[in-house]
Design a protein around this motif. Structure first.
Motif, PDB file in Angstrom:
ATOM      1  N   GLU A  15       0.809  -1.346   0.179  1.00 52.42           N
ATOM      2  CA  GLU A  15      -0.328   0.297   0.063  1.00 52.42           C
ATOM      3  C   GLU A  15       0.997   1.045  -0.141  1.00 52.42           C
ATOM      4  O   GLU A  15      -0.006   2.365  -0.453  1.00 52.42           O
ATOM      5  CB  GLU A  15      -1.008   0.076   1.926  1.00 52.42           C
ATOM      6  CG  GLU A  15      -1.973  -0.470   1.434  1.00 52.42           C
ATOM      7  CD  GLU A  15      -2.526  -0.730   2.162  1.00 52.42           C
ATOM      8  OE1 GLU A  15      -2.866  -0.008   3.047  1.00 52.42           O
ATOM      9  OE2 GLU A  15      -3.014  -1.973   3.386  1.00 52.42           O
ATOM     10  N   ASP A  17       2.437   4.680  -0.309  1.00 50.15           N
ATOM     11  CA  ASP A  17       1.909   5.842  -1.760  1.00 50.15           C
ATOM     12  C   ASP A  17       3.173   5.794  -2.489  1.00 50.15           C
ATOM     13  O   ASP A  17       2.116   6.001  -4.112  1.00 50.15           O
ATOM     14  CB  ASP A  17       2.048   6.874  -0.705  1.00 50.15           C
ATOM     15  CG  ASP A  17       1.695   7.655  -0.261  1.00 50.15           C
ATOM     16  OD1 ASP A  17       0.765   6.410   0.429  1.00 50.15           O
ATOM     17  OD2 ASP A  17       2.261   7.908   0.725  1.00 50.15           O
ATOM     18  N   ARG A  56     -10.520   3.187  -5.055  1.00 53.40           N
ATOM     19  CA  ARG A  56     -10.889   2.535  -4.115  1.00 53.40           C
ATOM     20  C   ARG A  56     -10.969   3.936  -2.965  1.00 53.40           C
ATOM     21  O   ARG A  56      -9.699   4.564  -2.685  1.00 53.40           O
ATOM     22  CB  ARG A  56     -10.608   0.865  -3.699  1.00 53.40           C
ATOM     23  CG  ARG A  56     -10.557   0.151  -4.889  1.00 53.40           C
ATOM     24  CD  ARG A  56     -10.006  -1.378  -4.839  1.00 53.40           C
ATOM     25  NE  ARG A  56     -10.067  -1.823  -5.938  1.00 53.40           N
ATOM     26  CZ  ARG A  56     -11.369  -1.557  -6.906  1.00 53.40           C
ATOM     27  NH1 ARG A  56     -12.795  -1.239  -6.306  1.00 53.40           N
ATOM     28  NH2 ARG A  56     -11.007  -2.218  -7.781  1.00 53.40           N
ATOM     29  N   PRO A  57     -11.522   3.499  -1.714  1.00 51.86           N
ATOM     30  CA  PRO A  57     -10.914   4.602  -1.450  1.00 51.86           C
ATOM     31  C   PRO A  57     -10.143   5.082  -0.329  1.00 51.86           C
ATOM     32  O   PRO A  57      -9.443   6.016  -0.278  1.00 51.86           O
ATOM     33  CB  PRO A  57     -12.304   3.961   0.125  1.00 51.86           C
ATOM     34  CG  PRO A  57     -13.232   3.224  -0.802  1.00 51.86           C
ATOM     35  CD  PRO A  57     -12.789   2.465  -1.691  1.00 51.86           C
ATOM     36  N   GLU A  58      -9.222   3.491  -0.018  1.00 49.24           N
ATOM     37  CA  GLU A  58      -8.135   4.445   0.571  1.00 49.24           C
ATOM     38  C   GLU A  58      -6.987   4.107  -0.415  1.00 49.24           C
ATOM     39  O   GLU A  58      -6.403   5.023  -0.095  1.00 49.24           O
ATOM     40  CB  GLU A  58      -7.618   2.317   1.138  1.00 49.24           C
ATOM     41  CG  GLU A  58      -7.518   0.981   0.067  1.00 49.24           C
ATOM     42  CD  GLU A  58      -8.614   0.624  -0.490  1.00 49.24           C
ATOM     43  OE1 GLU A  58      -8.450  -0.445  -0.618  1.00 49.24           O
ATOM     44  OE2 GLU A  58      -9.537   0.830   0.402  1.00 49.24           O
ATOM     45  N   ILE A  59      -6.998   3.879  -1.807  1.00 54.97           N
ATOM     46  CA  ILE A  59      -6.360   4.469  -2.984  1.00 54.97           C
ATOM     47  C   ILE A  59      -6.393   6.132  -3.115  1.00 54.97           C
ATOM     48  O   ILE A  59      -5.925   7.036  -2.948  1.00 54.97           O
ATOM     49  CB  ILE A  59      -6.089   3.851  -4.248  1.00 54.97           C
ATOM     50  CG1 ILE A  59      -5.958   2.505  -4.180  1.00 54.97           C
ATOM     51  CG2 ILE A  59      -5.464   4.671  -5.367  1.00 54.97           C
ATOM     52  CD1 ILE A  59      -4.743   2.614  -3.269  1.00 54.97           C
ATOM     53  N   GLY A  61      -7.954   7.978  -0.533  1.00 53.96           N
ATOM     54  CA  GLY A  61      -7.176   8.583   0.045  1.00 53.96           C
ATOM     55  C   GLY A  61      -5.034   9.604  -0.406  1.00 53.96           C
ATOM     56  O   GLY A  61      -5.808  10.422   0.063  1.00 53.96           O
ATOM     57  N   LYS A  62      -5.216   8.737  -0.732  1.00 60.84           N
ATOM     58  CA  LYS A  62      -3.127   8.449  -0.808  1.00 60.84           C
ATOM     59  C   LYS A  62      -3.445   9.869  -2.050  1.00 60.84           C
ATOM     60  O   LYS A  62      -3.008  10.430  -2.011  1.00 60.84           O
ATOM     61  CB  LYS A  62      -2.919   7.367  -1.232  1.00 60.84           C
ATOM     62  CG  LYS A  62      -3.242   6.469   0.290  1.00 60.84           C
ATOM     63  CD  LYS A  62      -2.191   4.696  -1.324  1.00 60.84           C
ATOM     64  CE  LYS A  62      -2.486   3.941   0.517  1.00 60.84           C
ATOM     65  NZ  LYS A  62      -1.242   4.121   1.198  1.00 60.84           N
TER      66      LYS A  62
END
Length: 163
Positions: A15, A17, A56-59, A61-62
């Motif tokens: 994950e 960055d 995707r939400p986690e991506i 956010g990054k």
């Protein structure tokens, strides 16, 4: 390049960055984590095939964080360039000498001026940068080459040549 219609999906456990940004920079249409589950993976493959690119939400956010960082850097760099462009040739040359490690006394000798003149010019620079010390100004500039480029550019614009 051999397969221009190919859709690239990164499926990984990583994950970090930099890996995410590199994947998208190199043309990936999706970046999925293996812990997402089989349904999510199948949905991601279908979306890629259909030309959709859900993030995707986690991506997301990054990407938002990186976008903010880049915009903040751009605005601070543009502010710096604007401030440097408001300096006189004399102030740019003075800053350049300070960035090269010259002392105020050295500058007085090099420029054949009184200490009070150098101090006055430094006060002008500090005012334009809204800083309290030349050290803060030089830390903000960060790259002494930028000063050289700005100084040479201003000399040429003013018809003072240089080389």
């Amino acid at each position: 390049e051999e397969y221009p219609k190919a859709k690239i999906i990164i499926l990984t456990v990583y994950e970090e960055d930099e890996l995410v940004f590199s994947a998208f920079q190199l043309g990936a249409c999706d970046y999925m984590l293996k812990n997402g589950g089989p349904e999510e993976i199948v949905d991601g493959v279908k979306a890629a095939y259909e030309g959709r690119s859900p993030i995707r939400p986690e991506i997301a956010g990054k990407i938002r964080s990186e976008f903010r960082r880049v915009k903040q850097y751009e605005s601070s760099f543009l502010y710096l360039l604007n401030t440097l462009s408001n300096l006189t040739i004399t102030e740019l040359e003075l800053l350049d000498l300070l960035a090269k490690g010259k002392t105020r006394s050295d500058i007085c000798r090099i420029r054949c001026v009184e200490m009070s003149t150098v101090k006055s010019q430094i006060r002008g620079i500090l005012h334009k940068f809204d800083k309290r010390s030349i050290r803060e100004v030089l830390l903000q500039i960060d790259d002494p080459k930028l000063l050289e480029i700005m100084t040479e550019s201003r000399r040429k614009m003013a018809g003072h040549g240089g080389e």
